[in-house]
Design an enzyme around this catalytic site. Structure first.
Site, PDB file in Angstrom:
ATOM      1  N   LYS A 116       0.816  -1.220   0.000  1.00 53.56           N
ATOM      2  CA  LYS A 116       0.000   0.000   0.000  1.00 53.56           C
ATOM      3  C   LYS A 116       0.841   1.258   0.000  1.00 53.56           C
ATOM      4  O   LYS A 116       0.646   2.153  -0.804  1.00 53.56           O
ATOM      5  CB  LYS A 116      -0.825   0.069   1.294  1.00 53.56           C
ATOM      6  CG  LYS A 116      -2.209  -0.437   1.215  1.00 53.56           C
ATOM      7  CD  LYS A 116      -2.976  -0.128   2.493  1.00 53.56           C
ATOM      8  CE  LYS A 116      -2.246  -0.214   3.775  1.00 53.56           C
ATOM      9  NZ  LYS A 116      -2.173  -1.228   4.660  1.00 53.56           N
ATOM     10  N   ARG A 150      -9.941   1.448   8.377  1.00 50.03           N
ATOM     11  CA  ARG A 150      -9.489   0.098   8.687  1.00 50.03           C
ATOM     12  C   ARG A 150     -10.546  -0.683   9.449  1.00 50.03           C
ATOM     13  O   ARG A 150     -10.324  -1.837   9.796  1.00 50.03           O
ATOM     14  CB  ARG A 150      -8.240   0.209   9.560  1.00 50.03           C
ATOM     15  CG  ARG A 150      -7.050  -0.540   9.041  1.00 50.03           C
ATOM     16  CD  ARG A 150      -5.902  -0.145   9.949  1.00 50.03           C
ATOM     17  NE  ARG A 150      -4.769  -0.982   9.802  1.00 50.03           N
ATOM     18  CZ  ARG A 150      -3.653  -0.610   9.163  1.00 50.03           C
ATOM     19  NH1 ARG A 150      -3.571   0.549   8.580  1.00 50.03           N
ATOM     20  NH2 ARG A 150      -2.634  -1.419   9.143  1.00 50.03           N
ATOM     21  N   ARG A 170      11.305  -6.143   5.475  1.00 53.17           N
ATOM     22  CA  ARG A 170      11.001  -4.723   5.302  1.00 53.17           C
ATOM     23  C   ARG A 170      11.889  -3.820   6.157  1.00 53.17           C
ATOM     24  O   ARG A 170      12.217  -4.121   7.290  1.00 53.17           O
ATOM     25  CB  ARG A 170       9.531  -4.488   5.682  1.00 53.17           C
ATOM     26  CG  ARG A 170       9.136  -3.043   5.544  1.00 53.17           C
ATOM     27  CD  ARG A 170       7.675  -2.913   5.313  1.00 53.17           C
ATOM     28  NE  ARG A 170       6.911  -2.963   6.548  1.00 53.17           N
ATOM     29  CZ  ARG A 170       5.597  -2.709   6.578  1.00 53.17           C
ATOM     30  NH1 ARG A 170       4.934  -2.435   5.476  1.00 53.17           N
ATOM     31  NH2 ARG A 170       4.965  -2.768   7.731  1.00 53.17           N
ATOM     32  N   ARG A 215      10.951  -2.012  11.524  1.00 52.17           N
ATOM     33  CA  ARG A 215       9.869  -1.495  12.373  1.00 52.17           C
ATOM     34  C   ARG A 215       9.581  -2.446  13.523  1.00 52.17           C
ATOM     35  O   ARG A 215       9.573  -3.658  13.340  1.00 52.17           O
ATOM     36  CB  ARG A 215       8.602  -1.356  11.520  1.00 52.17           C
ATOM     37  CG  ARG A 215       8.324   0.062  11.129  1.00 52.17           C
ATOM     38  CD  ARG A 215       7.267   0.139  10.069  1.00 52.17           C
ATOM     39  NE  ARG A 215       5.980  -0.439  10.472  1.00 52.17           N
ATOM     40  CZ  ARG A 215       4.896  -0.395   9.705  1.00 52.17           C
ATOM     41  NH1 ARG A 215       4.946   0.180   8.534  1.00 52.17           N
ATOM     42  NH2 ARG A 215       3.766  -0.938  10.130  1.00 52.17           N
ATOM     43  N   ARG A 242      -1.145  -8.934  13.535  1.00 50.01           N
ATOM     44  CA  ARG A 242      -1.626  -7.901  12.599  1.00 50.01           C
ATOM     45  C   ARG A 242      -2.461  -8.511  11.481  1.00 50.01           C
ATOM     46  O   ARG A 242      -3.453  -7.931  11.057  1.00 50.01           O
ATOM     47  CB  ARG A 242      -0.446  -7.123  12.007  1.00 50.01           C
ATOM     48  CG  ARG A 242       0.095  -6.091  12.979  1.00 50.01           C
ATOM     49  CD  ARG A 242       1.464  -5.616  12.594  1.00 50.01           C
ATOM     50  NE  ARG A 242       1.484  -4.913  11.336  1.00 50.01           N
ATOM     51  CZ  ARG A 242       2.578  -4.793  10.573  1.00 50.01           C
ATOM     52  NH1 ARG A 242       3.706  -5.348  10.960  1.00 50.01           N
ATOM     53  NH2 ARG A 242       2.527  -4.115   9.467  1.00 50.01           N
TER      54      ARG A 242
END
Ligand code: ADP
Ligand code: ZN
Length: 210
Positions: free
Chosen positions: A13, A88, A123, A156, A167
């Site tokens: 995204k 969300r 990531r 992160r 998540r």
């Protein structure tokens, strides 16, 4: 053009939002980035949000709705914006639809869960400007440094494997229902997020023309 980008965590995204932002010259409003900025700055909001984020849970709706509403009221959003990470929950979508803001299209980037776990594991994020990279799929030009601002890259906190699992669970129970919600309204456009970044970008552009 007012757009919503819908997708599971790690589906790309943020990356696609950035490309659209460059192409159309409209800002990306990323709730995740705004929350992380608040955490880094040690604000009250950041302190409150941090617990939820690191548990892989959602920050309470009223907090997020207020944050987004004041952001899209700013001048640079006048000619359009890209919502990345909002809404969300159905409650957030209802709040948006009850406001004066008119959404033109909702884009869903589809990526299977197995792929997401792999992507989040590699990531990296710039500490200063928040741009995301991936060790294999989108490496920075200089190891450990941001192409855009030269800032240091880091993993992160919420990309740890235990948090990623939570998540995804949160996504399936609370966010996935939005796909049908927007499909019923005729606003949904779907693209596969499994291709290369550039190819997904092209698919996104053609989906937006429909
Ligand atoms: P990702 O899409 O990769 O999960 P984000 O940067 O969009 O990452 O969001 C990180 C975290 O911030 C989420 O897991 C959640 O805790 C919080 N968050 C972001 N946007 C929202 C939102 N609209 N409502 C509630 N919590 C949110
Ligand atoms: Zn940077």
């Amino acid at each position: 053009m007012n757009l919503i980008l819908l997708a599971a965590p790690g589906a790309g995204k943020g990356t696609q939002a950035e490309l659209l932002c460059e192409k159309f010259g409209i800002p990306t409003v990323s709730t995740g980035a705004m929350l992380r900025k608040n955490i880094a700055d040690g604000t009250q909001l950041g302190k409150m949000a941090e617990k939820y984020i690191n548990d892989g849970k959602l920050v309470p709706d009223d907090v997020i709705i207020g944050l987004v509403q004041s952001r899209i009221a700013e001048g640079d959003c006048k000619n359009g914006f890209i919502l990345d990470g909002f809404p969300r929950t159905i409650a957030q979508a209802e709040a948006l639809s009850a406001s004066d803001v008119k959404i033109d299209k909702v884009l869903n980037i589809e990526v299977p869960d197995e792929k997401i776990i792999e992507r989040l594991a590699g990531r990296l994020e710039c500490k200063s400007c928040g741009t995301t990279y991936h060790k294999e799929h989108r490496p920075p030009k200089v190891d450990g440094k941001c192409d855009r601002c030269g800032g240091d890259l880091r993993v992160r906190d919420d990309d740890k494997p235990e948090t990623v699992k939570q998540r995804l669970k949160t996504y399936h129970t609370q966010t996935k229902p939005l796909v049908d919600y927007y499909k019923e309204k005729g606003m949904l456009r779907v693209v596969s997020g499994q291709e290369k970044i550039e190819d997904t970008h092209k698919a996104v552009l053609s989906a937006l023309e429909k």
